[in-house]
Scaffold this active site. Sequence first.
Site, short mmCIF file in Angstrom:
data_model
loop_
_atom_site.label_atom_id
_atom_site.label_comp_id
_atom_site.label_asym_id
_atom_site.label_seq_id
_atom_site.Cartn_x
_atom_site.Cartn_y
_atom_site.Cartn_z
N LYS A 44 0.83 -1.21 0.00
CA LYS A 44 0.00 0.00 0.00
C LYS A 44 0.87 1.26 0.00
O LYS A 44 0.47 2.29 -0.56
CB LYS A 44 -0.95 -0.02 1.20
CG LYS A 44 -1.97 -1.16 1.13
CD LYS A 44 -2.91 -1.13 2.32
CE LYS A 44 -3.90 -2.29 2.26
NZ LYS A 44 -3.25 -3.59 2.47
N CYS B 290 -7.70 -7.05 6.66
CA CYS B 290 -8.12 -8.05 5.69
C CYS B 290 -8.88 -9.15 6.44
O CYS B 290 -8.71 -10.33 6.18
CB CYS B 290 -6.93 -8.62 4.91
SG CYS B 290 -5.59 -9.28 5.94
#
Length: 458
Positions: free
Chosen positions: A252, A370
């Site tokens: 990210k 997640c």
Amino acid sequence: MTPGARIAATIELLDEITGRQERPADLVANAFFRARRFIGSGDRRAVADRVWGILRRYGQLRWWLERTRHPGRDARAIVAAEVMLVDAMPLRDVMAIFDGGTYRPAPLDEAELRALRQMEGHSLPHPDQPDWVRLNVQEWVAPHLIEAYGTAWGREIAALENPPPVDLRVNLLKATVEEARKALHAEGVDTEPMRFAPHGLRLKRRLSVVTGRAFQDGLVEIQDEGSQLVAALVDGRPGMQVADYCAGAGGKTLAIAAGMNNKGRVVAMDVYESRLDRSAQRLRRAGAHNVERRALDPENAKWLKRQKGAFDRVLVDAPCTGTGTWRRNPDGRWTLTPTDLAELVPKQGEILAAASRLVKPGGGLIYATCSVLPAENEHQIASFLEKNPEFSVVPVSDLWRDVIATDLPPQIDASPYLRLSPLQHGTDGFFAAALVRKEKEPEPAKDVERESEAEAVP
């Protein structure tokens, strides 16, 4: 390899994976095949595919072993049940594979044969299987999944059994989406634009791209579409100060740096310096020059304290159970324990509280996991907001068109948060919440004239 040799290799690899639960299955498999260079690429793929399929069906296979009173619960017993129930192989053919020949498993004994005879002619599902067995999850996890999805939990978890596609993020520092797509096509890799991530490409069929020029030259990175969307919600813009508080290997971080066009400052932080070190090669390949790496350790404690209120955006990609990644990490279904969840929830709260101190007034805080479990997601945000009234939630649907500018994914406007799933969105399971810190209230101006008059009164 002969069919029997493939089955023997499958048993051996599955035994190593289930016997080393402290290591992820993919790392165990990589080491297994590296030590056995004699296994060709086609055989490697066949063995790995069967092992990953078994891990996705492990709960049902174990149920059959218990139902038939099979004497074993080890990899050998599981693989024998797999070829009977999934491959629908007649028992005589199973016996021909388990015959103790060269590179083949040892012969089946009478107790094993007695159990396998009861499986013959049956398929993996059975009407007597409880829902949690049918869906291949541990019994203790089922209530958390029902809380997350309600009556749709069965369909959602069933979707996690499908192998994931290969998703790529185009690195805007080096190419446009169309340029990257053409470069991949020249290598024989055909892609299609992603449904939601504006700079994503999805492979039309599973191939390795890491040895190709497009990847080696930094035009693309492998990154699930859901992960790309979380990074996009950070909305890092050129000139901003952005912190990736749990950066890990930097997936990210790279996406944020590219969105900022190398202008401004991105600080990648993690408690594990080794993870940050692994990101260095990725940063060089991507041409990301505005990223600084900082370990969250005692040596950087003073530096971190000085950064209070210094960042326009802070991303907290918190450590979690990983339940949203079960389609690519099916071993996680069986290694997760109630203790893991009980330890992770307070740790996530501590991390979120610490990271929030870095956000400047008017700045944004993005919390992501997640995981699909509410205890790690919605409940975590509710607890944080109760303790930190200076923060408020910005509905993701309000941000979407300005920040991401693609069609709004289904069901997103039903919640202020981003909740992605394989069933509804074709991504891993992700959660993200966007928060904003309130601007400082301006201090009231002093009434100088009135104060002067007061001083003049005798």
